[in-house]
Design a protein around this motif. Structure first.
Motif, mmCIF file in Angstrom:
data_model
loop_
_atom_site.group_PDB
_atom_site.id
_atom_site.type_symbol
_atom_site.label_atom_id
_atom_site.label_comp_id
_atom_site.label_asym_id
_atom_site.label_seq_id
_atom_site.Cartn_x
_atom_site.Cartn_y
_atom_site.Cartn_z
ATOM 1 N N MET A 1 0.830 -1.211 0.000
ATOM 2 C CA MET A 1 0.000 0.000 0.000
ATOM 3 C C MET A 1 0.863 1.260 0.000
ATOM 4 S SD MET A 1 -2.747 -1.266 2.870
ATOM 5 C CE MET A 1 -3.457 0.368 3.025
ATOM 6 N N LEU A 2 1.984 1.189 0.714
ATOM 7 C CA LEU A 2 2.835 2.365 0.862
ATOM 8 C C LEU A 2 3.665 2.646 -0.386
ATOM 9 C CD1 LEU A 2 3.979 4.559 2.790
ATOM 10 C CD2 LEU A 2 5.665 2.860 3.544
ATOM 11 N N MET A 3 4.106 1.611 -1.064
ATOM 12 C CA MET A 3 5.060 1.774 -2.161
ATOM 13 C C MET A 3 4.589 2.737 -3.257
ATOM 14 S SD MET A 3 6.461 -2.139 -2.336
ATOM 15 C CE MET A 3 7.328 -1.954 -3.882
ATOM 16 N N PRO A 4 3.377 2.623 -3.766
ATOM 17 C CA PRO A 4 2.968 3.559 -4.824
ATOM 18 C C PRO A 4 2.865 5.011 -4.341
ATOM 19 C CG PRO A 4 1.129 2.158 -4.166
ATOM 20 C CD PRO A 4 2.353 1.584 -3.547
ATOM 21 N N VAL A 5 2.566 5.212 -3.057
ATOM 22 C CA VAL A 5 2.508 6.572 -2.520
ATOM 23 C C VAL A 5 3.905 7.174 -2.508
ATOM 24 C CG1 VAL A 5 1.893 7.994 -0.535
ATOM 25 C CG2 VAL A 5 0.512 5.985 -1.101
ATOM 26 N N LEU A 6 4.887 6.397 -2.041
ATOM 27 C CA LEU A 6 6.262 6.889 -2.017
ATOM 28 C C LEU A 6 6.775 7.153 -3.430
ATOM 29 C CD1 LEU A 6 7.868 4.594 0.717
ATOM 30 C CD2 LEU A 6 6.988 6.919 0.975
ATOM 31 N N ALA A 7 6.429 6.251 -4.369
ATOM 32 C CA ALA A 7 6.872 6.421 -5.754
ATOM 33 C C ALA A 7 6.274 7.682 -6.369
ATOM 34 C CB ALA A 7 6.486 5.194 -6.574
ATOM 35 N N LYS A 8 4.998 7.928 -6.096
ATOM 36 C CA LYS A 8 4.342 9.130 -6.599
ATOM 37 C C LYS A 8 5.027 10.384 -6.074
ATOM 38 C CE LYS A 8 0.101 11.803 -5.953
ATOM 39 N NZ LYS A 8 -1.178 11.876 -5.228
ATOM 40 N N LEU A 9 5.343 10.393 -4.782
ATOM 41 C CA LEU A 9 5.973 11.565 -4.184
ATOM 42 C C LEU A 9 7.386 11.759 -4.710
ATOM 43 C CD1 LEU A 9 4.714 11.203 -0.502
ATOM 44 C CD2 LEU A 9 3.971 12.879 -2.199
ATOM 45 N N ALA A 10 8.114 10.654 -4.925
ATOM 46 C CA ALA A 10 9.474 10.763 -5.457
ATOM 47 C C ALA A 10 9.462 11.449 -6.815
ATOM 48 C CB ALA A 10 10.115 9.386 -5.549
ATOM 49 N N ASP A 11 8.523 11.069 -7.675
ATOM 50 C CA ASP A 11 8.427 11.698 -8.994
ATOM 51 C C ASP A 11 7.924 13.135 -8.884
ATOM 52 O OD1 ASP A 11 9.405 9.634 -10.587
ATOM 53 O OD2 ASP A 11 7.472 8.613 -10.629
ATOM 54 N N GLU A 12 6.986 13.377 -7.999
ATOM 55 C CA GLU A 12 6.424 14.716 -7.856
ATOM 56 C C GLU A 12 7.456 15.711 -7.325
ATOM 57 O OE1 GLU A 12 3.160 16.849 -4.977
ATOM 58 O OE2 GLU A 12 2.628 14.889 -5.811
ATOM 59 N N TYR A 13 8.315 15.261 -6.399
ATOM 60 C CA TYR A 13 9.300 16.153 -5.809
ATOM 61 C C TYR A 13 10.511 16.370 -6.726
ATOM 62 C CZ TYR A 13 7.115 16.673 -1.203
ATOM 63 O OH TYR A 13 6.271 17.005 -0.165
ATOM 64 N N GLN A 14 10.574 15.637 -7.820
ATOM 65 C CA GLN A 14 11.551 15.903 -8.887
ATOM 66 C C GLN A 14 12.997 16.014 -8.400
ATOM 67 O OE1 GLN A 14 10.844 16.592 -12.601
ATOM 68 N NE2 GLN A 14 9.394 15.103 -11.763
ATOM 69 N N GLY A 15 13.430 15.016 -7.640
ATOM 70 C CA GLY A 15 14.830 14.967 -7.239
ATOM 71 C C GLY A 15 15.164 15.666 -5.946
ATOM 72 N N LYS A 16 14.189 16.253 -5.253
ATOM 73 C CA LYS A 16 14.479 16.853 -3.951
ATOM 74 C C LYS A 16 14.831 15.778 -2.926
ATOM 75 C CE LYS A 16 11.754 21.082 -4.458
ATOM 76 N NZ LYS A 16 10.648 21.898 -3.908
ATOM 77 N N PHE A 17 14.413 14.537 -3.200
ATOM 78 C CA PHE A 17 14.887 13.389 -2.438
ATOM 79 C C PHE A 17 14.926 12.189 -3.378
ATOM 80 C CE2 PHE A 17 10.333 12.624 -2.108
ATOM 81 C CZ PHE A 17 10.217 11.243 -2.101
ATOM 82 N N ILE A 18 15.708 11.177 -2.989
ATOM 83 C CA ILE A 18 15.794 9.930 -3.743
ATOM 84 C C ILE A 18 15.147 8.827 -2.914
ATOM 85 C CG2 ILE A 18 17.376 8.161 -4.642
ATOM 86 C CD1 ILE A 18 17.247 10.708 -6.330
ATOM 87 N N LEU A 19 14.321 8.018 -3.562
ATOM 88 C CA LEU A 19 13.688 6.881 -2.900
ATOM 89 C C LEU A 19 14.533 5.632 -3.136
ATOM 90 C CD1 LEU A 19 11.357 5.533 -1.384
ATOM 91 C CD2 LEU A 19 10.141 5.339 -3.574
ATOM 92 N N ALA A 20 15.024 5.043 -2.053
ATOM 93 C CA ALA A 20 15.835 3.831 -2.116
ATOM 94 C C ALA A 20 15.045 2.690 -1.486
ATOM 95 C CB ALA A 20 17.156 4.040 -1.380
ATOM 96 N N LYS A 21 14.814 1.625 -2.259
ATOM 97 C CA LYS A 21 13.962 0.528 -1.804
ATOM 98 C C LYS A 21 14.817 -0.675 -1.426
ATOM 99 C CE LYS A 21 10.741 -0.267 -4.830
ATOM 100 N NZ LYS A 21 9.660 -0.478 -3.819
ATOM 101 N N VAL A 22 14.631 -1.152 -0.176
ATOM 102 C CA VAL A 22 15.391 -2.295 0.325
ATOM 103 C C VAL A 22 14.422 -3.444 0.613
ATOM 104 C CG1 VAL A 22 16.896 -3.174 2.147
ATOM 105 C CG2 VAL A 22 17.173 -0.822 1.327
ATOM 106 N N ASN A 23 14.540 -4.512 -0.186
ATOM 107 C CA ASN A 23 13.745 -5.716 0.040
ATOM 108 C C ASN A 23 14.384 -6.475 1.194
ATOM 109 O OD1 ASN A 23 12.653 -8.342 -0.032
ATOM 110 N ND2 ASN A 23 12.218 -8.187 -2.219
ATOM 111 N N THR A 24 13.735 -6.495 2.339
ATOM 112 C CA THR A 24 14.344 -7.073 3.537
ATOM 113 C C THR A 24 14.509 -8.591 3.450
ATOM 114 O OG1 THR A 24 12.164 -7.186 4.608
ATOM 115 C CG2 THR A 24 13.512 -5.226 5.030
ATOM 116 N N GLU A 25 13.750 -9.261 2.560
ATOM 117 C CA GLU A 25 13.933 -10.704 2.381
ATOM 118 C C GLU A 25 15.220 -11.002 1.634
ATOM 119 O OE1 GLU A 25 9.996 -11.377 0.530
ATOM 120 O OE2 GLU A 25 9.797 -12.956 2.048
ATOM 121 N N GLU A 26 15.526 -10.159 0.656
ATOM 122 C CA GLU A 26 16.703 -10.379 -0.180
ATOM 123 C C GLU A 26 17.942 -9.695 0.371
ATOM 124 O OE1 GLU A 26 15.644 -9.038 -4.041
ATOM 125 O OE2 GLU A 26 14.070 -10.552 -4.331
ATOM 126 N N GLN A 27 17.765 -8.614 1.128
ATOM 127 C CA GLN A 27 18.894 -7.836 1.652
ATOM 128 C C GLN A 27 18.878 -7.856 3.180
ATOM 129 O OE1 GLN A 27 20.967 -6.981 -0.655
ATOM 130 N NE2 GLN A 27 19.514 -7.517 -2.292
#
Length: 286
Positions: A42-68
């Motif tokens: 549920m959270l992932m698409p909200v964060l992705a939308k904000l990352a694109d909307e903020y246009q580089g003011k922050f970077i979204l880094a995704k860590v899959n806790t099962e794999e990492q």
């Protein structure tokens, strides 16, 4: 989402470059997630939308806790989703759970630079130079263009306080959103205003220090001296005087000295002095 220049999948090969080194250039929002976690989905698409909307003011880094798992263990991740904001190589804030979009925006806006932040710096310089009125005009004007910047409101409140306008400063602080009311800077300023008001309520022209020197058992004079010491940043002197009032005259002002001590403790937060003075207060109570 995969093609966004503002979103990266993190593993051990790029973690140091993107999260640690990258956070010296731009804030990095690290989302710890797993495929089985429904709130994460549920959270992932909200964060992705904000990352694109903020246009580089922050970077979204995704860590899959099962794999990492090594990266997740490094930060003690036990419950997900967990989102940490990195600045200058260190996590500086975080939230847990699938927060609504407006709360995530508020979280980001506390940390991301804004154009009006330059006004805050200019006002701070004027304030440090003793020009409280000139400093006050800058955030007042800037808030017309950027009313949602809490840093402008806090600076305006500080300039009001420096100009002796306690009511004005408190009214500005009251406009801050609920999540900013617990900000350490906000709590510190509210405490200073509380003691500034006490200091202003004293007998006009009367110096509480002189009153205490003449009458050491004058609880009102010592209480107002403590308030004056808080305003001038003599915290230790103020705490000692409040403890003395509490020791000699617990009934003064309906236990005003103890309540003032609690106010100072709240202002100081995690300062090591709090434990020492709290222990002394406890000893007087018991």
């Amino acid at each position: 989402m995969a093609d966004s220049p503002y979103i990266f999948e993190i593993d051990e090969s790029n973690y140091e470059q993107i999260v640690l080194r990258g956070s010296f250039q731009v804030p990095i929002l690290v989302d710890f997630w797993a495929s089985w976690c429904q709130p994460c989905q549920m959270l992932m698409p909200v964060l992705a939308k904000l990352a694109d909307e903020y246009q580089g003011k922050f970077i979204l880094a995704k860590v899959n806790t099962e794999e990492q798992q090594a990266i997740a263990q490094q930060f003690g991740i036990r419950n997900i989703p967990n989102v940490k904001l990195f600045r200058d190589g260190q996590p500086v804030d975080e939230f847990a759970g699938a927060l609504p979009e407006n709360e995530i925006r508020a979280f980001l806006d506390r940390h991301l630079p804004r154009e009006s932040d330059g006004t805050v710096a200019q006002a701070q310089q004027l304030l440090m130079g003793g020009d409280a009125q000139g400093a006050r005009a800058l955030p007042e004007q800037a808030r017309e263009q950027d009313p949602a910047n809490p840093r402008l409101a806090l600076m305006l409140a500080q300039t009001c306080a420096a100009a002796g306008d306690v009511d004005g400063a408190e009214q500005v602080l009251d406009t801050l959103p609920a999540d900013e009311q617990d900000n350490p800077e906000t709590k510190m300023l509210r405490g200073q205003l509380f003691f500034e008001r006490i200091a202003q309520q004293g007998t006009p022209g009367a110096d509480p220090a002189a009153r205490v020197e003449q009458s050491p058992d004058d609880s009102d004079a010592r209480y107002r001296l403590a308030a004056q010491q808080i305003v001038t940043n003599d915290i230790a002197g103020a705490l000692d005087n409040l403890l003395l009032v509490m020791q000699k005259d617990r009934k003064y002002g309906d236990d005003a000295a103890r309540l003032a001590l609690l106010k100072v403790f709240d202002m100081l937060g995690d300062d090591p002095a709090v434990n020492r003075y709290r222990a002394r207060m406890f000893a007087l109570l018991h």
